[in-house]
Enzyme design. Structure first.
Site, short mmCIF file in Angstrom:
data_model
loop_
_atom_site.label_atom_id
_atom_site.label_comp_id
_atom_site.label_asym_id
_atom_site.label_seq_id
_atom_site.Cartn_x
_atom_site.Cartn_y
_atom_site.Cartn_z
N HIS A 44 0.81 -1.22 0.00
CA HIS A 44 0.00 0.00 0.00
C HIS A 44 0.84 1.27 0.00
O HIS A 44 0.35 2.33 0.37
CB HIS A 44 -0.94 0.00 1.20
CG HIS A 44 -2.02 -1.02 1.12
ND1 HIS A 44 -2.96 -1.05 0.11
CD2 HIS A 44 -2.31 -2.08 1.92
CE1 HIS A 44 -3.78 -2.06 0.29
NE2 HIS A 44 -3.43 -2.70 1.37
N ARG A 69 6.95 -6.11 2.96
CA ARG A 69 5.67 -6.69 2.56
C ARG A 69 5.48 -6.53 1.06
O ARG A 69 5.34 -5.40 0.59
CB ARG A 69 4.50 -6.06 3.29
CG ARG A 69 3.16 -6.67 2.86
CD ARG A 69 1.99 -6.28 3.73
NE ARG A 69 1.56 -4.89 3.58
CZ ARG A 69 0.44 -4.41 4.11
NH1 ARG A 69 -0.35 -5.21 4.82
NH2 ARG A 69 0.11 -3.14 3.95
N ASP A 83 16.72 -11.13 -2.49
CA ASP A 83 18.03 -10.89 -3.12
C ASP A 83 18.60 -9.52 -2.76
O ASP A 83 19.82 -9.38 -2.63
CB ASP A 83 17.92 -11.01 -4.65
CG ASP A 83 17.89 -12.46 -5.13
OD1 ASP A 83 17.63 -12.68 -6.32
OD2 ASP A 83 18.11 -13.37 -4.28
N GLU A 148 -6.31 -12.08 7.15
CA GLU A 148 -7.12 -10.86 6.95
C GLU A 148 -8.33 -11.09 6.04
O GLU A 148 -8.74 -10.21 5.29
CB GLU A 148 -6.27 -9.73 6.41
CG GLU A 148 -5.36 -10.08 5.26
CD GLU A 148 -4.41 -8.94 4.92
OE1 GLU A 148 -4.49 -7.86 5.50
OE2 GLU A 148 -3.57 -9.13 4.01
N ASP A 174 -8.31 -5.06 6.31
CA ASP A 174 -8.86 -5.99 5.31
C ASP A 174 -9.82 -6.98 5.95
O ASP A 174 -10.82 -7.37 5.36
CB ASP A 174 -7.72 -6.74 4.61
CG ASP A 174 -7.10 -5.91 3.49
OD1 ASP A 174 -5.86 -5.87 3.40
OD2 ASP A 174 -7.87 -5.31 2.70
O1 LIG Z 1 -5.44 -4.99 6.72
C1 LIG Z 1 -4.74 -4.20 7.40
O2 LIG Z 1 -5.19 -3.39 8.23
C2 LIG Z 1 -3.27 -4.25 7.22
O3 LIG Z 1 -2.75 -5.22 6.66
C3 LIG Z 1 -2.48 -3.01 7.60
C4 LIG Z 1 -2.65 -1.97 6.51
O4 LIG Z 1 -2.44 -2.55 5.25
C5 LIG Z 1 -1.64 -0.84 6.69
O5 LIG Z 1 -1.23 -0.40 5.43
C6 LIG Z 1 -2.19 0.34 7.40
O6 LIG Z 1 -3.27 0.89 6.70
#
Ligand SMILES: O=C(O)C(=O)C[C@H](O)[C@@H](O)CO
Length: 250
Positions: A44, A69, A83, A148, A174
């Site tokens: 993100h 991530r 790598d 999630e 999520d």
């Molecule tokens: O689903 C979530 O909450 C996460 O995995 C954390 C967010 O992706 C993180 O970017 C904060 O918004």
């Protein structure tokens, strides 16, 4: 030796901070702030392998474990991250033991797995200067998978039993969306599902973690047994500080 992997294996709490500015300068500032780990977000945040490399190099002198991530659990992307030198990965949206096994395999060279071999051109091997890298790199890999979704919740125990998975990490945003509460990670139904999930993970013996919604949330989750806990984001700190300072004048 990966201190985060060791600490999680010993059940020691590890406090982290999300890095979404995709900037080596701010990453270095955060690296010196006393966190156990920093999460560099390729899902993100506007990160590429090049921007991740610059941040990895900026934090290298500090006693903090960088976790990357990827946008998805794709072995080709994971290979790039490994790598350039990440040894700790957080993989989003993991929903089955089969997927977890594939992810473990993606972090291991043959015959243990499918990770492609770049012996002399990878920063991770010291550009070939570490003759042991191919043989023992897998020992330092810390693989953290995100729970999630409904399917992820249903598969917690089978995912946790997968050899090579070091921790299961709750993504409240999520998960809230998956449970019908988009934008409502603090909804009682979502909070109850998170509490149950963390308790189930704890019973498997694997480390549990969460993206905490606040410091109070983080304290409560740690008290309940979560050991891999992020307590904020670089962007959140900047937004709060910039707005608060402006509001403090007139
Ligand atoms: O689903 C979530 O909450 C996460 O995995 C954390 C967010 O992706 C993180 O970017 C904060 O918004």
């Amino acid at each position: 030796m990966n201190p985060l992997k060791v600490a999680l294996g010993e059940g020691r709490t590890q406090i982290g901070l999300w890095q979404a500015l995709a900037n080596p300068y701010t990453a270095e500032i955060c690296a010196g702030a006393g966190y156990d780990w920093l999460l560099f977000d390729g899902e993100h945040a506007p990160n590429t392998p090049q921007t991740l490399l610059a941040q990895l190099q900026a934090v290298a002198p500090y006693p903090v474990e960088p976790i990357a991530r990827p946008p998805v659990g794709d072995p080709a992307i994971m290979k790039q991250y490994l790598d350039i030198g990440f040894r700790s990965l957080l993989i989003p949206m993991v929903e089955s033991a089969e997927q977890a096994r594939m992810l473990v395999s993606a972090t291991r060279f043959p015959p243990r797995g499918i990770r492609g071999v770049a012996s002399a051109t990878s920063r991770a091997s010291g550009f070939g200067s570490n003759p042991r890298y191919l043989v023992d790199a897998h020992e330092d890999i810390c693989l953290i998978v995100q729970i999630e979704s409904r399917a992820g919740l249903d598969a917690i125990e089978e995912i946790a039993e997968t050899d090579g998975v070091d921790a299961l990490f709750i993504g409240p945003g999520d998960l809230a969306a998956a449970l019908g509460h988009l934008g409502g990670a603090d909804h009682p139904d979502v909070q109850a599902a998170i509490s149950d999930a963390l308790a189930r993970i704890g019973r498997t013996g694997k480390a549990s973690g969460i993206f905490a919604l606040s410091v109070d949330d983080a304290k409560a989750r740690i008290a309940a047994g979560a050991s891999l806990v992020s307590i904020g984001t670089d962007i959140g700190i900047l937004m709060k500080g910039a707005r608060g300072l402006r509001a403090s004048i007139i």
